[in-house]
Design a protein around this motif. Structure first.
Motif, mmCIF file in Angstrom:
data_model
loop_
_atom_site.group_PDB
_atom_site.id
_atom_site.type_symbol
_atom_site.label_atom_id
_atom_site.label_comp_id
_atom_site.label_asym_id
_atom_site.label_seq_id
_atom_site.Cartn_x
_atom_site.Cartn_y
_atom_site.Cartn_z
ATOM 1 N N LYS A 45 36.280 52.032 28.641
ATOM 2 C CA LYS A 45 36.642 50.971 29.714
ATOM 3 C C LYS A 45 37.566 51.523 30.938
ATOM 4 O O LYS A 45 38.095 52.464 30.664
ATOM 5 C CB LYS A 45 37.386 49.750 28.930
ATOM 6 N N ALA A 46 37.766 50.647 32.113
ATOM 7 C CA ALA A 46 38.417 51.199 33.021
ATOM 8 C C ALA A 46 39.792 51.050 32.683
ATOM 9 O O ALA A 46 40.107 50.188 32.096
ATOM 10 C CB ALA A 46 38.068 50.106 34.393
ATOM 11 N N ILE A 47 40.777 51.978 33.135
ATOM 12 C CA ILE A 47 42.102 52.072 32.875
ATOM 13 C C ILE A 47 42.877 50.759 33.176
ATOM 14 O O ILE A 47 43.518 49.876 32.382
ATOM 15 C CB ILE A 47 42.967 52.959 33.659
ATOM 16 N N SER A 48 42.414 49.813 34.368
ATOM 17 C CA SER A 48 43.281 48.695 34.568
ATOM 18 C C SER A 48 42.865 47.627 33.854
ATOM 19 O O SER A 48 43.473 46.733 33.430
ATOM 20 C CB SER A 48 42.780 48.359 36.103
ATOM 21 N N THR A 49 41.592 47.832 33.105
ATOM 22 C CA THR A 49 41.024 46.560 32.248
ATOM 23 C C THR A 49 41.872 46.878 31.028
ATOM 24 O O THR A 49 42.341 46.049 30.206
ATOM 25 C CB THR A 49 39.746 46.774 31.974
ATOM 26 N N ILE A 50 41.873 48.107 30.515
ATOM 27 C CA ILE A 50 42.662 48.584 29.192
ATOM 28 C C ILE A 50 44.301 47.971 29.445
ATOM 29 O O ILE A 50 44.964 47.423 28.486
ATOM 30 C CB ILE A 50 42.798 49.947 28.788
ATOM 31 N N ARG A 51 44.901 48.208 30.578
ATOM 32 C CA ARG A 51 46.221 47.876 30.799
ATOM 33 C C ARG A 51 46.294 46.305 30.653
ATOM 34 O O ARG A 51 47.391 45.804 30.011
ATOM 35 C CB ARG A 51 46.702 48.236 31.878
ATOM 36 N N ASN A 52 45.471 45.782 31.138
ATOM 37 C CA ASN A 52 45.630 44.291 31.343
ATOM 38 C C ASN A 52 45.324 43.546 29.947
ATOM 39 O O ASN A 52 46.151 42.654 29.404
ATOM 40 C CB ASN A 52 44.403 43.848 32.308
ATOM 41 N N PHE A 53 44.591 44.049 29.095
ATOM 42 C CA PHE A 53 43.988 43.711 27.805
ATOM 43 C C PHE A 53 45.485 43.965 26.787
ATOM 44 O O PHE A 53 45.828 43.170 25.818
ATOM 45 C CB PHE A 53 42.994 44.188 27.051
ATOM 46 N N SER A 54 46.257 45.132 27.291
ATOM 47 C CA SER A 54 47.390 45.653 26.295
ATOM 48 C C SER A 54 48.455 44.712 26.720
ATOM 49 O O SER A 54 49.080 44.179 25.583
ATOM 50 C CB SER A 54 47.552 47.046 26.451
ATOM 51 N N TYR A 55 48.617 44.183 27.740
ATOM 52 C CA TYR A 55 49.911 43.487 28.257
ATOM 53 C C TYR A 55 49.446 41.953 27.551
ATOM 54 O O TYR A 55 50.559 41.547 27.135
ATOM 55 C CB TYR A 55 49.891 43.148 30.009
ATOM 56 N N GLN A 56 48.088 41.612 27.621
ATOM 57 C CA GLN A 56 47.895 40.158 26.986
ATOM 58 C C GLN A 56 48.485 40.356 25.690
ATOM 59 O O GLN A 56 49.006 39.484 25.024
ATOM 60 C CB GLN A 56 46.638 39.853 27.080
ATOM 61 N N GLU B 269 38.292 50.107 40.083
ATOM 62 C CA GLU B 269 39.572 49.633 40.529
ATOM 63 C C GLU B 269 39.319 48.918 41.894
ATOM 64 O O GLU B 269 39.601 47.827 41.975
ATOM 65 C CB GLU B 269 40.796 50.765 40.931
ATOM 66 N N GLU B 270 38.206 49.403 42.743
ATOM 67 C CA GLU B 270 37.930 48.722 44.123
ATOM 68 C C GLU B 270 37.082 47.634 43.762
ATOM 69 O O GLU B 270 37.214 46.449 44.214
ATOM 70 C CB GLU B 270 36.897 49.922 44.667
ATOM 71 N N LEU B 271 36.184 47.772 42.715
ATOM 72 C CA LEU B 271 35.417 46.584 42.575
ATOM 73 C C LEU B 271 36.093 45.521 41.679
ATOM 74 O O LEU B 271 36.085 44.304 42.295
ATOM 75 C CB LEU B 271 34.403 46.662 41.045
ATOM 76 N N GLU B 272 37.056 45.675 41.015
ATOM 77 C CA GLU B 272 38.127 44.576 40.439
ATOM 78 C C GLU B 272 38.791 43.823 41.707
ATOM 79 O O GLU B 272 39.461 42.967 41.238
ATOM 80 C CB GLU B 272 39.086 45.142 39.168
ATOM 81 N N HIS B 273 39.150 44.691 42.650
ATOM 82 C CA HIS B 273 39.932 43.977 43.772
ATOM 83 C C HIS B 273 39.128 43.569 44.650
ATOM 84 O O HIS B 273 39.759 43.169 46.070
ATOM 85 C CB HIS B 273 40.998 44.756 44.121
ATOM 86 N N SER B 274 37.874 43.484 44.728
ATOM 87 C CA SER B 274 36.938 43.226 45.720
ATOM 88 C C SER B 274 36.861 41.728 46.164
ATOM 89 O O SER B 274 37.223 41.031 45.171
ATOM 90 C CB SER B 274 35.486 43.686 45.485
ATOM 91 N N LYS B 275 36.755 41.364 47.173
ATOM 92 C CA LYS B 275 36.532 39.921 47.751
ATOM 93 C C LYS B 275 35.298 39.498 47.917
ATOM 94 O O LYS B 275 34.310 40.312 48.243
ATOM 95 C CB LYS B 275 37.509 39.828 48.799
ATOM 96 N N ALA B 276 35.024 38.345 47.720
ATOM 97 C CA ALA B 276 33.692 37.679 47.897
ATOM 98 C C ALA B 276 33.002 37.951 49.312
ATOM 99 O O ALA B 276 34.234 37.801 50.353
ATOM 100 C CB ALA B 276 33.697 36.114 47.498
ATOM 101 N N ALA B 277 32.120 38.264 49.659
ATOM 102 C CA ALA B 277 31.512 38.470 51.151
ATOM 103 C C ALA B 277 30.591 37.596 51.377
ATOM 104 O O ALA B 277 29.877 37.880 52.546
ATOM 105 C CB ALA B 277 31.253 40.076 51.029
ATOM 106 N N ASP B 278 30.223 36.772 50.675
ATOM 107 C CA ASP B 278 28.959 35.804 51.169
ATOM 108 C C ASP B 278 29.623 34.807 52.282
ATOM 109 O O ASP B 278 29.639 33.566 51.641
ATOM 110 C CB ASP B 278 28.492 35.038 49.841
#
Lengths: 278, 278
Positions: A45-56, B269-278
């Protein structure tokens, strides 16, 4: 304070491999375990996802009044140990990598060829190599990700020709080409296939971090005067997907003891919307 | 408008199995594909997580000016098709389950024993069974989750005894006990092991939803006057983890064509912070 439980967490059932070692060395310690079986494996998984799950999960365990957090997962330790220590400065947090690295560095020398296996994330982070070399820069280290082991183990496919062939698929060339004589099981799931590895590569010395971490837990509890002095009769095991395989594995650990085991299925929606309680 | 690309998405490389059928039936259509290889497999994840990931990918594809979204993933279709249609009402969205269900309902009768295999999430949701029965309530349906197939396929472990043994592990008892004569491949990864299944169970009729979906795409594009009338020379394949296996699979599809293939690694990381563009 000192008779509160220790909180263990892992991406799935791998962290359970620490528990028998803990029971033997620190028999008074009570456990709350969280296995994120619904979202396993973390190792790709992506690091940011792992970090988020770990905090939870850390939030949840701290809310359940644990006296210490043990990260019984190499992927989380590789990627988030320092983030977790920073976010929760008031509770001792032990990761699984450092104790085993120190053991490797102290007990082996440049005559050895040491292999480290783990998930993609753990291996790509080079955490074991960096950690071992920080203690002893004069060692021959080789590493290899084995991404299919965790899904197979979580499915209970272990005492099976599928697992033996998978071990050979990843390790035959790695071990023979590099003349590996010592293998570090850099994922807490891997002790569950230790017998498969020993059967296929007799003579290979195995280092199991889920065994080495216990000494660190004992030291940290002792220095903070947090060792439990009361016997206990109940451990609690939470899983985000309470699979038959998870329950069977815990039953196998506690079947012959008088410890009551409580299983709880944890609703992920609740976890994902939980608030920090520290 | 009509010469804009079609956006395909999947949790990994499974959705690629639709592409050769599309090229044959609709050779003018250009493709943008997104495979979430870094966060695969989706099939054992929480619904809220799958929904969240799907919105991120749909936002990204719409931002890239696609004329239609094709959900080339059974897990996402099972759990999020109606959420996606609600969130993006201005673009046609085709899921993979309905076209195959209609085919099963139209072409088989109560003399058949029909098996459906898929991920845990797809099977637990009973989406195929509900969908097929809505067209024809007089059919004998059986289902079975096969959670280890996707991780093995994503690792490229296919033409291998490990895969054959895994197929037998899940299907031997399922097929023989229930006298299954027709098998629906309820996961877009599974056409990649169709040959293993055909080798192990000769005579079994296979229904491949990644083939059936093409007629629905054609119908939807035709009725909206969105069929492309220009030849194209480039398709773009995004992956959140551009693995060797992903690239090899696409090369195998386009190797003998004059279509240029562009690979792009997509930062999660970019995908996880992307905004809707529709």
């Amino acid at each position: 304070m000192k008779n509160r439980p220790i909180g263990f967490f892992d991406s799935g059932l791998g962290g359970l491999t620490c528990i028998p070692h803990l029971m033997q060395e620190l028999p008074n310690e009570r456990i709350i375990y969280f296995g994120d079986t619904a979202r396993t494996p973390y190792g790709s998984k992506a690091i940011s996802t792992i970090r988020n799950f770990s905090y939870q999960i850390a939030d949840f365990l701290i809310h359940n009044d644990v006296k210490m957090l043990v990260i019984a997962c190499n992927t989380i330790t590789s990627t988030c140990l320092y983030d977790l220590k920073e976010k929760y400065p008031h509770i001792p947090i032990i990761g699984i990598i450092d104790p085993a690295s120190k053991k490797v560095a102290d007990s082996l020398d440049s005559s050895h060829h040491i292999g480290i296996i783990g998930t993609k994330v753990t291996i790509n982070h080079k955490t074991y190599i960096d950690s071992i070399l920080s203690y002893n820069s004069n060692l021959n280290l080789y590493d290899k990700p084995c991404p299919i082991f965790v899904p197979l183990i979580e499915e209970g496919i272990i005492n099976n020709e599928i697992m033996n062939l998978s071990v050979k698929y990843y390790l035959d060339d790695f071990i023979f080409s590099n003349q590996i004589d010592t293998l570090v099981l850099g994922c807490t799931h891997y002790p569950l296939i230790r017998k498969n590895i020993e059967y296929l590569y007799p003579g290979l010395k195995i280092i199991d971090p889920s065994q080495e971490i216990i000494a660190s837990i004992k030291k940290a509890l002792t220095s903070r005067k947090l060792l439990s002095d009361m016997p206990y009769f109940e451990n609690t095991f939470y899983a985000s997907d309470l699979s038959e395989n998870f329950i069977n594995m815990i039953d196998a650990i506690f079947g012959n003891t008088n410890v009551k085991v409580v299983f709880k299925n944890f609703d992920l929606e609740e976890l994902e919307h939980s608030k920090a309680a520290d």
